[in-house]
Design a protein around this motif. Structure first.
Motif, PDB file in Angstrom:
ATOM      1  N   GLN A 105      -5.839   2.228  11.772  1.00 20.55           N
ATOM      2  CA  GLN A 105      -6.347   3.518  11.319  1.00 20.55           C
ATOM      3  C   GLN A 105      -5.881   4.633  12.241  1.00 20.55           C
ATOM      4  O   GLN A 105      -5.690   5.766  11.820  1.00 20.55           O
ATOM      5  CB  GLN A 105      -7.880   3.463  11.264  1.00 20.55           C
ATOM      6  N   SER A 129      -2.816   6.342  10.993  1.00 20.34           N
ATOM      7  CA  SER A 129      -2.826   7.041   9.723  1.00 20.34           C
ATOM      8  C   SER A 129      -2.586   8.528   9.951  1.00 20.34           C
ATOM      9  O   SER A 129      -2.718   9.047  11.060  1.00 20.34           O
ATOM     10  CB  SER A 129      -4.161   6.837   9.002  1.00 20.34           C
ATOM     11  N   LYS A 135      -6.577   1.226   2.115  1.00 14.92           N
ATOM     12  CA  LYS A 135      -6.158   1.492   3.493  1.00 14.92           C
ATOM     13  C   LYS A 135      -4.892   0.722   3.790  1.00 14.92           C
ATOM     14  O   LYS A 135      -4.462  -0.131   3.007  1.00 14.92           O
ATOM     15  CB  LYS A 135      -7.261   1.101   4.473  1.00 14.92           C
ATOM     16  N   ILE A 136      -4.330   1.029   4.954  1.00 11.69           N
ATOM     17  CA  ILE A 136      -3.092   0.398   5.406  1.00 11.69           C
ATOM     18  C   ILE A 136      -3.384  -0.351   6.690  1.00 11.69           C
ATOM     19  O   ILE A 136      -3.953   0.211   7.633  1.00 11.69           O
ATOM     20  CB  ILE A 136      -1.995   1.440   5.648  1.00 11.69           C
ATOM     21  N   ARG A 139      -0.365   6.806  -0.977  1.00 11.20           N
ATOM     22  CA  ARG A 139      -1.792   6.763  -1.325  1.00 11.20           C
ATOM     23  C   ARG A 139      -2.302   8.144  -1.734  1.00 11.20           C
ATOM     24  O   ARG A 139      -3.055   8.281  -2.702  1.00 11.20           O
ATOM     25  CB  ARG A 139      -2.602   6.250  -0.134  1.00 11.20           C
ATOM     26  N   ASP A 192      -4.298  11.140   8.918  1.00 10.42           N
ATOM     27  CA  ASP A 192      -5.487  11.909   9.289  1.00 10.42           C
ATOM     28  C   ASP A 192      -5.814  11.748  10.768  1.00 10.42           C
ATOM     29  O   ASP A 192      -6.131  12.719  11.463  1.00 10.42           O
ATOM     30  CB  ASP A 192      -6.686  11.461   8.441  1.00 10.42           C
ATOM     31  N   VAL A 203       2.914  14.727   3.775  1.00  8.45           N
ATOM     32  CA  VAL A 203       1.785  14.602   2.858  1.00  8.45           C
ATOM     33  C   VAL A 203       2.055  15.376   1.583  1.00  8.45           C
ATOM     34  O   VAL A 203       1.783  14.945   0.473  1.00  8.45           O
ATOM     35  CB  VAL A 203       0.493  15.073   3.542  1.00  8.45           C
ATOM     36  N   VAL A 227       4.132   4.024   8.395  1.00  4.78           N
ATOM     37  CA  VAL A 227       2.776   4.334   7.934  1.00  4.78           C
ATOM     38  C   VAL A 227       2.687   5.695   7.253  1.00  4.78           C
ATOM     39  O   VAL A 227       2.060   5.819   6.189  1.00  4.78           O
ATOM     40  CB  VAL A 227       1.788   4.224   9.119  1.00  4.78           C
ATOM     41  N   PRO A 228       3.283   6.796   7.784  1.00  8.43           N
ATOM     42  CA  PRO A 228       3.173   8.093   7.098  1.00  8.43           C
ATOM     43  C   PRO A 228       3.726   8.062   5.668  1.00  8.43           C
ATOM     44  O   PRO A 228       3.189   8.699   4.775  1.00  8.43           O
ATOM     45  CB  PRO A 228       3.970   9.033   7.990  1.00  8.43           C
ATOM     46  N   GLU A 262       1.163   6.315   3.634  1.00  5.85           N
ATOM     47  CA  GLU A 262       0.011   7.205   3.459  1.00  5.85           C
ATOM     48  C   GLU A 262       0.303   8.252   2.381  1.00  5.85           C
ATOM     49  O   GLU A 262      -0.565   8.599   1.575  1.00  5.85           O
ATOM     50  CB  GLU A 262      -0.317   7.893   4.786  1.00  5.85           C
ATOM     51  N   ARG A 263       1.529   8.725   2.366  1.00  2.96           N
ATOM     52  CA  ARG A 263       1.892   9.704   1.358  1.00  2.96           C
ATOM     53  C   ARG A 263       1.793   9.105  -0.046  1.00  2.96           C
ATOM     54  O   ARG A 263       1.423   9.776  -1.002  1.00  2.96           O
ATOM     55  CB  ARG A 263       3.313  10.209   1.632  1.00  2.96           C
TER      56      ARG A 263
END
Length: 642
Positions: free
Chosen positions: A561, A564, A549-550, A498, A566, A641, A491-492, A495-496
């Motif tokens: 969520q 994620s 979103k993922i 996105r 955040d 990130v 996931v990280p 997220e990066r």
């Protein structure tokens, strides 16, 4: 007979044969003329005219006597008249022969003496014969007298016959002696001819033997030379076959170059060689292999293919003395003290000269013909194999790459993912879809849509690790393979992606768009299609719950969520303000209904993944192994990130 000989040899042999035939014909003609001359001389030696007169005189005297006697015996007046005319004619011939004998010169004195005796006897006989002839004309002459006169004529002719017989006997004796002398003379001449023929045959045999020996020797020399050339060709063909076979087993350019240097070092140990090949731009050339890596090889200083004479001309360049003015200016040893010999052989790849095989040796000692031929074959086969490998790689890349984005296509992704499943290693699959892409195409045009696809593809290439794989699945859909991580640990990274997409679009180069993702891993199933279908369902769930979103397969959106960046950073910040006991209690109370704390699971999987992929992950990715504690873990996520 002369098959296989040169035209010059054939001409020489035929010339000798023609000369010998002319000599033989001349010899036969000379012998014939000599024999005819000998026969003529033989006839002249034995007084042919005198002998002819004697024979004619004997014949006329005999015919005259027979005619006279017959005229006396016949009762017919007509026949008697004919015989008397014949008698008169023979007597006239005898007188002419006597006159002819008197006018001739005679060599054989014995024959002349016999002729004179014959003439005297003939005079007596002629007197009596004329007397008888006159008596026979007188009718008063009695028959008895005529018979008596006939007897006298016969008696007078008898010595003539004896003399002629003696002359013939003497002639036969003389002829025998002359024939004997002639045979002896001819025997001597024949012996001379025989000796001359033997000598001529010996000379001819010697000449022919020398000619054929020289011809055979020249032919054998030519055959030996041809055999040597054929032997060299056979060795070259065998070497070329072995080299081609070895190069066919080389699967990469580095293998090809290593094999080439090994072959050069084995077959030309006295040469120091290096292989120079231009880069893809064809603007620079550099050393890619050498037979002497410790010293760096010959060290040619050429920087561009256009500067190399061998590359420009496409021919082998030989320089016996590098210090001379006509030597290549890029040879390393140009000074007189360090002068050397150099040979440059062009390397052609896919029909274009892009490099050179450069060798150096001792001063004024260029490689021989065999070594140059070996180096040329190495250069040619090396260029062919490298060109073939590049063509295969280019075709394989085209077959496995999406032409618009440069990412892998669906078929290539499935092959790689199947190998990953077969290896048993864990991995995560992310199904990505650009949000409202159809509206972007309709509103801003397909060119903007293509640029959006290329932008997202570039972000994937920059963000994912080298061990990860991204592919365009079709349209605006993408599939990612995150190696050595589960869905939660991936996931990280997603997220990066996105966040970087949002940062790239903040400059206004393209209309703003987002991406939704569904994630699953091979813990769910060993079937790639099932994993993809599950990730696709998660993607649809992300689309239906607000997009951008993922969603992790098998978990509700709130739980996804919670994984994620955040959410995790927020919880870790709260944990930072507490002591260790509070951290444990907070983590336990956060998901009291779950059997495993997502934060703990995520942290453990990230630590395991970082420990396994530390050597192959760039510094700006998940490459720093956490030392434990919420503060260090938050730092890792912050770097991800960035």
């Amino acid at each position: 007979m002369l098959k296989g000989f040169s035209n010059q040899t054939r001409f020489l042999v035929f010339s000798i044969w023609i000369f010998l035939m002319l000599v033989l014909v001349s010899a036969v003609s000379l012998v014939s003329v000599t024999r005819v001359t000998s026969d003529v001389q033989y006839l002249m030696d034995y007084d042919l005219p005198t002998l002819t007169l004697i024979i004619r005189l004997n014949r006329d005297m005999t015919d005259a006597q027979n005619a006279l006697v017959h005229s006396l015996e016949t009762s017919s007046d007509k026949l008697r008249m004919r015989d008397r005319i014949r008698f008169t004619d023979h007597i006239a011939n005898i007188d002419q022969q006597m006159i002819a004998f008197k006018n001739q010169e005679h060599d054989d004195q014995a024959l002349v003496k016999s002729f004179k005796q014959l003439k005297a006897l003939h005079s007596v006989w002629q007197v009596k014969a004329k007397r008888l002839y006159d008596s026979s004309l007188d009718p008063k002459t009695h028959r008895v007298e005529l018979d008596k006169a006939v007897e006298e004529i016969e008696m007078a002719f008898s010595p003539i016959g004896s003399l002629i017989k003696q002359i013939e006997t003497n002639r036969e004796e003389v002829h025998f002696n002359a024939t004997k002398a002639r045979l002896l003379d001819r025997s001597g001449f024949s012996q001379s001819i025989l000796y001359a023929t033997i000598a001529f045959a010996a000379i001819l045999g010697a000449v022919m033997t020398i000619v054929f020996y020289m011809s055979i020797r020249a032919r054998q020399k030519k055959i030996d030379q041809q055999e040597d050339e054929q032997q060299v060709v056979r060795h070259a063909q065998q070497f070329s076959f072995r080299l081609s076979t070895a190069l066919e087993m080389a699967e990469s350019e580095s293998d090809v170059l290593g094999l080439a240097t090994k072959v050069i070092k084995h077959y030309t140990p006295n040469l120091s060689a290096e292989i120079l090949i231009a880069d893809s731009s064809h603007a620079h050339i550099k050393q890619v292999a050498t037979t002497d890596p410790q010293t760096g090889g010959p060290g040619c200083t050429v920087k561009s293919p256009d500067q190399c004479y061998a590359v420009r001309s496409g021919t082998v360049a030989n320089f016996s003395d590098s210090s001379q003015f006509d030597a290549c200016p890029y040879i390393k040893n140009k000074s007189i003290e360090n002068a050397c010999s150099a040979t440059c052989i062009p390397i052609t790849i896919m029909g274009r000269s892009v490099g050179a095989l450069h060798t150096i040796s001792q001063l004024n000692k260029l490689p021989d013909h065999v070594d140059v031929q070996t180096l040329e074959q190495v250069a040619n086969r090396l260029g062919d194999r490298v060109g073939l490998l590049r063509a295969f790689a280019k075709n394989a890349n085209r077959a496995s790459t999406d032409p618009l984005t440069g990412l892998r296509n669906r078929r290539s992704f499935e092959e790689t993912a199947s190998k990953q499943i077969a290896s048993g290693k864990k991995f995560a699959i992310a199904y990505c879809d650009l949000d409202r892409f159809k509206q972007l195409n309709d509103k801003h045009g397909h060119d903007a849509g293509d640029r959006a696809l290329r932008l997202f593809s570039r972000i994937l290439k920059e963000t994912l690790r080298p061990t990860d794989l991204a592919a365009r699945w079709g349209g605006e859909e993408f599939v990612l393979l995150i190696s050595d991580l589960t869905a939660i640990a991936a996931v990280p990274i997603l997220e990066r992606v996105r966040i970087k997409l949002a940062q790239a679009l903040s400059g206004g180069v393209l209309p703003v768009f987002t991406v939704s993702m569904g994630v699953n891993d091979n813990q769910f199933s060993d079937d790639l299609q099932l994993i993809l279908e599950s990730a696709d369902e998660s993607l649809l769930q992300a689309k239906n719950t607000g997009r951008n979103k993922i969603i992790i397969a098998g978990r509700n959106p709130a739980e996804a969520q919670a994984h994620s960046i955040d959410s995790i950073n927020q919880r870790l910040s709260e944990c930072k303000e507490r002591d260790d006991q509070d951290v444990a209690q907070a983590a336990q109370s956060h998901v009291s209904s779950q059997s495993n704390d997502p934060c703990e699971v995520f942290q453990e999987e990230c630590n395991d993944a970082n420990a396994k992929t530390e050597d192959q992950t760039p510094p700006d990715e998940l490459s720093k192994k956490p030392s434990g504690g919420p503060e260090n873990f938050t730092q890792i996520l912050t770097e991800n990130v960035r």
